[in-house]
Design an enzyme around this catalytic site. Sequence first.
Site, short mmCIF file in Angstrom:
data_model
loop_
_atom_site.label_atom_id
_atom_site.label_comp_id
_atom_site.label_asym_id
_atom_site.label_seq_id
_atom_site.Cartn_x
_atom_site.Cartn_y
_atom_site.Cartn_z
N LYS A 11 0.85 -1.21 0.00
CA LYS A 11 0.00 0.00 0.00
C LYS A 11 0.87 1.23 0.00
O LYS A 11 1.82 1.34 0.79
CB LYS A 11 -0.88 0.02 1.26
CG LYS A 11 -1.77 1.24 1.37
CD LYS A 11 -3.12 1.00 0.73
CE LYS A 11 -3.97 2.25 0.63
NZ LYS A 11 -3.68 3.04 -0.58
N LYS A 45 5.51 2.78 7.92
CA LYS A 45 4.35 3.62 8.29
C LYS A 45 3.10 2.76 8.51
O LYS A 45 2.39 2.92 9.49
CB LYS A 45 4.10 4.64 7.17
CG LYS A 45 3.10 5.72 7.51
CD LYS A 45 2.78 6.61 6.31
CE LYS A 45 4.00 7.32 5.75
NZ LYS A 45 3.64 8.33 4.72
N LYS A 95 5.23 1.84 -3.30
CA LYS A 95 5.13 3.21 -3.82
C LYS A 95 5.36 3.18 -5.32
O LYS A 95 6.18 2.41 -5.82
CB LYS A 95 6.19 4.09 -3.16
CG LYS A 95 6.02 5.57 -3.40
CD LYS A 95 4.94 6.18 -2.51
CE LYS A 95 5.40 7.38 -1.76
NZ LYS A 95 4.60 7.68 -0.57
N THR A 149 -4.52 13.77 5.72
CA THR A 149 -3.09 13.82 6.07
C THR A 149 -2.81 15.05 6.94
O THR A 149 -2.22 14.94 8.02
CB THR A 149 -2.21 13.82 4.81
OG1 THR A 149 -2.65 12.77 3.95
CG2 THR A 149 -0.75 13.60 5.16
N ASN A 206 -1.44 19.51 -0.65
CA ASN A 206 -2.57 18.94 0.11
C ASN A 206 -2.25 18.85 1.61
O ASN A 206 -3.03 19.29 2.45
CB ASN A 206 -2.91 17.56 -0.47
CG ASN A 206 -3.97 16.83 0.34
OD1 ASN A 206 -3.67 16.23 1.37
ND2 ASN A 206 -5.22 16.92 -0.07
N SER A 210 -7.05 6.02 4.02
CA SER A 210 -7.14 5.12 2.85
C SER A 210 -7.64 3.75 3.28
O SER A 210 -8.47 3.13 2.62
CB SER A 210 -5.77 4.95 2.20
OG SER A 210 -5.50 6.01 1.32
N1 GLU Z 1 0.97 9.02 -0.31
C1 GLU Z 1 0.55 8.96 1.05
C2 GLU Z 1 1.72 8.60 1.97
O1 GLU Z 1 2.86 8.83 1.65
C3 GLU Z 1 -0.67 8.09 1.27
C4 GLU Z 1 -0.60 6.72 0.70
C5 GLU Z 1 -1.92 5.95 0.74
O2 GLU Z 1 -2.95 6.49 1.13
O3 GLU Z 1 -1.85 4.79 0.35
O4 GLU Z 1 1.53 8.15 3.07
#
Ligand code: GLU
Length: 400
Positions: free
Chosen positions: A51, A75, A87, A171, A203, A331
């Site tokens: 994810k 994370k 990613k 976020t 954002n 998410s």
């Molecule tokens: N891009 C965001 C992060 O770096 C969220 C990733 C997501 O929601 O999967 O945490």
Amino acid sequence: MEIGGLDKVVYDYLSRPMRVIAISIPVRVNGSMVIFEGYRVQHNNALGPFKGGIRFHPEVTLEDDIALATLMTLKNSLAGIPYGGGKGAVRVDPKLLKANELEELSRGYVRALYSAIGPEIDIPAPDVGTNPQIMAWMVDEYSKIAGRNVPGVFTAKPVELWGNPVREYATGFGVMVTAREAWRNLFNSNLNEVKVSVHGFGNTGQWAAYWATKMGAKVVAVADTSGTVYDPNGLDVNKAMEVKNKSGKVINYPGGQKLSPDDALYVNADILIPSAIENTIRADNVTKVKAKLIVEGANGPTTPEAEEYLTKRGVVIVPDILANAGGVIMSYLEWVENLQWMTWSEEETRSKLEGIMVNNFKKVLNEYENLKKGGVTMRDAAIVTAVTRIEKAMKLRGWI
Ligand code: GLU
């Protein structure tokens, strides 16, 4: 064998991704074919599907993408959600593409990766340079190929297309919930009149500034690449967001002092929220930072050298994998809704998200207080907590 307190085999798993997929995406730009370079890094899936977001950025490299995917593994583990980390990235400046070209690029990304992603395999979302509209094109392309609607394959979708209203600000909201908890626990006070500076006004930065004001703090500076707007008496954040979203540049804010982009890092503030990209607080500029508490809205904004210097000076850094996890936690909530074809109200969702963020902060604070005597940072405490959970899952699966 142990490396830095980590078992060698755990280190070997986590120091490299399980799978890296490199793709070429052809898009007709202004009449001629341009081939864009893209990636999906699937770092580790011991805890569940990979994810993490997809970044559209002109300077992104595979190496960056691997580092960012690794951060997602940590994370997601720390957040207590059932996900591994991944990613994606495309080397492109999305601002230079027309809407139909951006759509073609987004759909092309999904066509190239179709078999490698899915609600139980790998669930992408937005990151720097991508947004809910891009997720809408992507979920549509995936659903078309699948021949059925598959809402749970992407998250942070528009509200009208299986999204949740909280995701837009999740976020930034989570960053401020964490900042509030950190300030209360480490500086024994609420956020009333506490001075906050926000560096990076995408954002994360915009919504962190918004919620900072809502929680009683005073936002004295906000900055994007056009410059810093500074007012020691506090800025009108709604106005700053309006200006940013209309003109693309926060420097067009009426009033306040206009400074250069990085000045938001150095102004007189109690809490600094770096929300732009990696490596903004470095050895060469760290001595100018005045804040007592740094809450990382961006991924990897503080270099290890800068962190060492700040820690010696008594500055506390709430690390990215804890502070900015609100996005991916939201998410997860959206994905749970999608898998069951149901929805929670905005208030219900926000209170679930806040509860998870507060709990996760407590968990890391406990570990931090336990380990503090050994001179560890809050980042060390967060990493230890995250790795411990992954290690247990890998052991149970028989991987180690
Ligand atoms: N891009 C965001 C992060 O770096 C969220 C990733 C997501 O929601 O999967 O945490």
